[in-house]
Scaffold this motif. Structure first.
Motif, short mmCIF file in Angstrom:
data_model
loop_
_atom_site.label_atom_id
_atom_site.label_comp_id
_atom_site.label_asym_id
_atom_site.label_seq_id
_atom_site.Cartn_x
_atom_site.Cartn_y
_atom_site.Cartn_z
N MET A 76 -79.30 -7.34 25.50
CA MET A 76 -80.90 -7.33 25.84
C MET A 76 -81.20 -6.63 27.03
O MET A 76 -80.69 -6.89 27.99
CB MET A 76 -81.23 -9.03 25.97
N THR A 78 -84.00 -5.70 29.68
CA THR A 78 -85.21 -6.35 30.16
C THR A 78 -85.72 -5.61 31.37
O THR A 78 -85.05 -5.10 32.15
CB THR A 78 -84.76 -7.76 30.79
N SER A 80 -88.68 -5.51 34.01
CA SER A 80 -89.60 -6.33 34.91
C SER A 80 -90.19 -6.03 36.20
O SER A 80 -89.69 -5.17 36.73
CB SER A 80 -89.03 -7.72 35.02
N THR A 105 -93.03 -8.45 32.26
CA THR A 105 -91.70 -8.56 31.54
C THR A 105 -91.79 -8.15 30.33
O THR A 105 -92.41 -8.43 29.33
CB THR A 105 -91.02 -10.05 31.61
N ARG A 106 -90.72 -7.11 29.91
CA ARG A 106 -90.44 -6.72 28.61
C ARG A 106 -89.24 -6.72 28.16
O ARG A 106 -88.45 -6.21 28.84
CB ARG A 106 -91.08 -5.39 28.37
N SER A 107 -88.71 -7.42 27.04
CA SER A 107 -87.33 -7.22 26.82
C SER A 107 -87.31 -6.77 25.41
O SER A 107 -88.19 -7.05 24.43
CB SER A 107 -87.08 -8.86 26.64
#
Length: 148
Positions: A76, A78, A80, A105-107
């Protein structure tokens, strides 16, 4: 399918906030207390794939690399950070405020083909660029056909 508990006060709060936003947009005014200006926001992201890498570009104007965190854990990615509102700036004289402030935050789920130890990230002109190289064994190979 997740079960979500219905909260009637949340619906009323959402309705009130949306009606306030509608009137503020109509009259061309926004307040610094507007939830749409300070709080969670989401920067624009472009993702591109070529034969060697996955390339992620994130639009983060006005932020420095010190205000951004890039993390890879359990396949993942992430990204941020936080855009802070300068409290010293007197905002009551502004005619319009369209930038968003606060945390983001983008994941993104990554395929198993990423060489996580070779990932690179750098900022250039307000754009965060993350290069996610593919592992050698997963890259396409050209096989030569021999004639006998």
């Amino acid at each position: 399918m997740a079960i979500i508990r219905w909260n009637p006060t949340r619906e009323i709060d959402t309705f009130q906030r949306e009606m306030g936003r509608l009137f503020n947009d109509f009259w061309g005014t926004r307040s610094l207390n507007d939830d749409n200006l300070i709080g969670q926001w989401s920067p624009a992201v472009d993702i591109f794939e070529d034969t060697e890498n996955y390339l992620v570009s994130v639009a983060l104007p006005g932020l420095s690399q010190k205000e951004i965190k890039v993390n890879i854990e359990n396949n993942m990615l992430t990204i941020s950070g936080e855009r802070k509102l300068d409290k010293e700036d007197k905002r009551e004289n502004y005619a319009r405020i369209e930038q968003f402030y606060g945390t983001f935050t983008r994941s993104f789920s990554l395929p198993n083909t990423i060489a996580a130890d070779k990932v690179e990230a750098h900022m250039e002109n307000g754009i965060l660029k993350v290069t996610l190289p593919k592992r050698e064994e997963t890259k396409p190979k050209q096989i030569e056909v021999k004639v006998h």
